[in-house]
Design an enzyme around this catalytic site. Structure first.
Site, PDB file in Angstrom:
ATOM      1  N   ASP A 192       7.292  -0.761   0.081  1.00  0.00           N
ATOM      2  CA  ASP A 192       6.235  -0.713  -0.744  1.00  0.00           C
ATOM      3  C   ASP A 192       6.786  -1.083  -2.176  1.00  0.00           C
ATOM      4  O   ASP A 192       7.608  -0.794  -3.151  1.00  0.00           O
ATOM      5  CB  ASP A 192       5.500   0.653  -1.134  1.00  0.00           C
ATOM      6  CG  ASP A 192       4.551   0.927  -2.020  1.00  0.00           C
ATOM      7  OD1 ASP A 192       3.269  -0.283  -2.108  1.00  0.00           O
ATOM      8  OD2 ASP A 192       4.073   2.021  -2.090  1.00  0.00           O
ATOM      9  N   HIS A 365       2.604   5.728  -5.425  1.00  0.00           N
ATOM     10  CA  HIS A 365       3.804   4.679  -5.155  1.00  0.00           C
ATOM     11  C   HIS A 365       4.547   4.862  -6.292  1.00  0.00           C
ATOM     12  O   HIS A 365       4.843   5.340  -7.229  1.00  0.00           O
ATOM     13  CB  HIS A 365       2.474   2.636  -5.629  1.00  0.00           C
ATOM     14  CG  HIS A 365       1.875   3.472  -4.909  1.00  0.00           C
ATOM     15  ND1 HIS A 365       2.178   2.327  -3.382  1.00  0.00           N
ATOM     16  CD2 HIS A 365       0.534   3.560  -5.453  1.00  0.00           C
ATOM     17  CE1 HIS A 365       0.532   1.960  -3.020  1.00  0.00           C
ATOM     18  NE2 HIS A 365      -0.609   2.598  -4.225  1.00  0.00           N
TER      19      HIS A 365
HETATM   20 ZN    ZN Z   1      -2.078   0.073   0.485  1.00  0.00          ZN
HETATM   21 ZN    ZN Z   2      -2.026   3.793   0.238  1.00  0.00          ZN
END
Ligand code: ZN
Ligand code: ZN
Length: 551
Positions: A192, A365
């Site tokens: 990510d 994140h």
């Molecule tokens: Zn996402």
């Molecule tokens: Zn997500």
């Protein structure tokens, strides 16, 4: 020949959202996630953007399943549109599947859906792939990374993740499993990239909990908190704080009510006794006993928060003493609508806390140091940054090389460019069909570039419609009638209208005698006469729509 596996991104590499990646071995395929993207200002009238499934559908016979990492819309939202074309098994954790089920029900697809629960550290097989979910933390509960065993080696896909050492549910990321896989050998890591621009570590959800606790302790009036309906842990903080301070909570927004119910039923959310009440009851309490938990953190025009800000909510009138907390990230593109809501709330006398002026939110994140840790734990042979715009993918690629991963083992690819891996080699395979399929109402993919261009022109310059009736010889027998939308207000411009009408009549009278009547040619003549007139007078370019009726 050595066995190979191809990783084919259909979405999410080159944009935020729309996440979908195919893993292909021989003729067998699985998809990791199947997400949508919300449109921006450049796509007027479009509800959703979904990936182009055509490659996977063309290989339908070997397309085995969709495996979901977590329940956010940008990972599950396009599923109804895929399942409509192909009834595939769908794997996900219980919370993810419950959110999927709610969506499929709306599309009348639930009865035939094949939803298969998966759990961390419990591997399962799909065709030639051995899949193991690995727990990660994120801004929705029950998120997973995936270890995908293939004939060429193990591919680790992180899904969306952060590394939260103190998540609210105590379910920490499975560092050990990532490390073990790293020991055994990871062929490729897909990780990510959303927050690669942020240095350091992403703070824990528990810290937001402490910050919100401080706000609740100081609040002397009503508290109104807006967040994403999928942020189960944030919602849990609010319920706990309401209980502690003897406040009652009203839930606003359909998705908020639905997700709270789903999460509570599955045990992801603890509902303190008697804290959640009907809105009508809550607004009857003294302000210091009220909490309103609402959607609308992105300023969405018809959301409860936007209605409150506009003074148009049926039950909730914002008043001095109210504390409004927008406990969410503003998704890029929504800054102006959110700003408008904040201004309006301040004007009504509320105090407003949001990401820029207070610590009321943390990201879901991973930041740079977390991303480095993931790379160091898994020690992949090849690295493919995923989930981000090009700048994020590039930043993540640079981060990986800064840790010593050789440049030729880092693949900076975008949607439609695959990477083919064997145990010892890797090469880029471009040219897979991808694109953004636009969903407008019940139409899927029927709004293309031409329609969008028209919508932009309409929005910018308006429309002038000219209709007239002609006989067989092309002599005008009625009209021209002129109507417009978004150009000038015709009723107040009768004189102008008459002039425009005369310009059309004159242009048509110029038709040389003996030339046979041709409806299309006449339409073109009308269009150019109107354009000429309007360009001279206004220097504008509305869409001109001639309608010629033969009677
Ligand atoms: Zn996402
Ligand atoms: Zn997500």
């Amino acid at each position: 020949m050595n066995p190979s596996v191809r990783l084919i991104p259909l979405g999410g590499l080159g944009e935020i959202g729309l996440n979908m990646m195919l893993v292909e071995s021989g003729d067998e395929i699985i998809a990791v996630d199947c997400g949508l993207m919300f449109p921006d200002d450049e796509l007027p009238g479009i509800d959703y953007v979904i990936p182009d499934f055509s490659y996977a559908l063309a290989k339908r016979a070997g397309f085995r399943a969709v495996v979901l990492t977590h329940g956010h819309e940008d990972h599950i939202g396009a599923l109804p549109y895929l399942l409509r074309e192909a009834a595939l098994p769908v794997y996900g954790t219980p919370l993810t599947l419950a959110l999927v089920a709610a969506r499929l029900r709306e599309h009348n697809l639930l009865a035939n859906a094949d939803l298969r629960p998966m759990r961390p550290r419990q591997p399962f097989r799909v065709g030639p792939f051995g899949i193991e979910p690995i727990r990660v933390t994120h801004s929705i509960a029950d998120g997973m990374g995936l270890a995908i065993g293939t004939a060429a080696g193990t591919v680790v896909h992180t899904g969306d993740f952060k590394l939260d050492e103190k998540p609210l549910d105590g379910e920490t990321p499975d560092y050990r499993r990532f490390a073990e896989l790293g020991e055994q050998g990871v062929l490729a890591l897909c990780s990510d990239s959303t927050n690669v621009d942020r240095p350091g570590h992403t703070r824990s959800e528990t810290e937001v909990g402490h910050a919100l606790a401080g706000r609740f302790a100081e609040a002397s009036g009503r508290v109104i908190l807006a967040t994403f309906a999928s942020h189960i842990h944030r919602i849990q903080h609010v319920l706990n704080l309401a209980e502690k301070h003897a406040r009652k909570v009203a839930l606003l927004g359909r998705s908020m009510e639905r997700n709270v119910q789903v999460a509570a039923e599955l045990g992801y959310l603890r509902l303190p006794d008697g804290v959640i009440r009907e809105l009508e009851d809550v607004v009857g309490l003294p302000p210091e006993r009220q909490v309103i938990l609402s959607t609308g953190s992105q300023g969405e025009p018809n959301s409860a928060l936007a209605l409150m800000a506009a003074g148009e909510h049926k039950y909730v009138q914002i008043a001095p003493g109210d504390l409004v907390i927008i406990s969410a990230r503003v998704i890029p593109g929504n800054e102006r609508t959110v700003g408008r809501v904040i201004n309006a709330l301040y004007r009504l006398g509320a105090e407003v806390l949001y990401d820029d002026n207070a610590f009321v939110h943390v990201s879901g994140h991973a930041s740079q140091e977390d991303l480095k840790l993931m790379l160091n734990l898994t020690r992949p042979r090849y690295f493919i940054p995923v989930h981000g715009e090009y700048r994020h993918l590039l930043g993540h690629a640079r981060l990986a090389t800064s840790l010593g991963l050789p440049l030729e083992r880092v693949f900076l690819v975008e949607d439609g460019t695959g990477v083919e891996l064997t145990a010892e080699t890797a090469r880029v395979v471009p040219g897979y069909p991808t694109g953004r399929v636009l969903v407008d109402g019940s139409g899927i993919g029927d709004v293309g570039a031409v329609v969008l261009r028209d919508r932009q022109l309409l929005a910018e310059n308006g429309l002038v419609a000219v209709s007239l009736a002609v006989d067989r010889q092309g002599t005008v027998v009625a009209g021209p009638e002129i109507a417009s939308r978004g150009f000038v207000h015709m009723k107040e411009n009768e004189a102008l209208l008459e002039e425009l009408r005369m310009a059309v009549v004159k242009a048509l009278a110029d038709r040389p005698p003996g030339v046979p009547f041709d409806r299309e040619a006449m339409g073109a003549q009308v269009r150019s006469a109107v354009r000429q007139f309007i360009t001279q007078r206004f220097q504008r370019k509305p869409i001109v729509l001639p309608t010629i009726l033969e009677v």
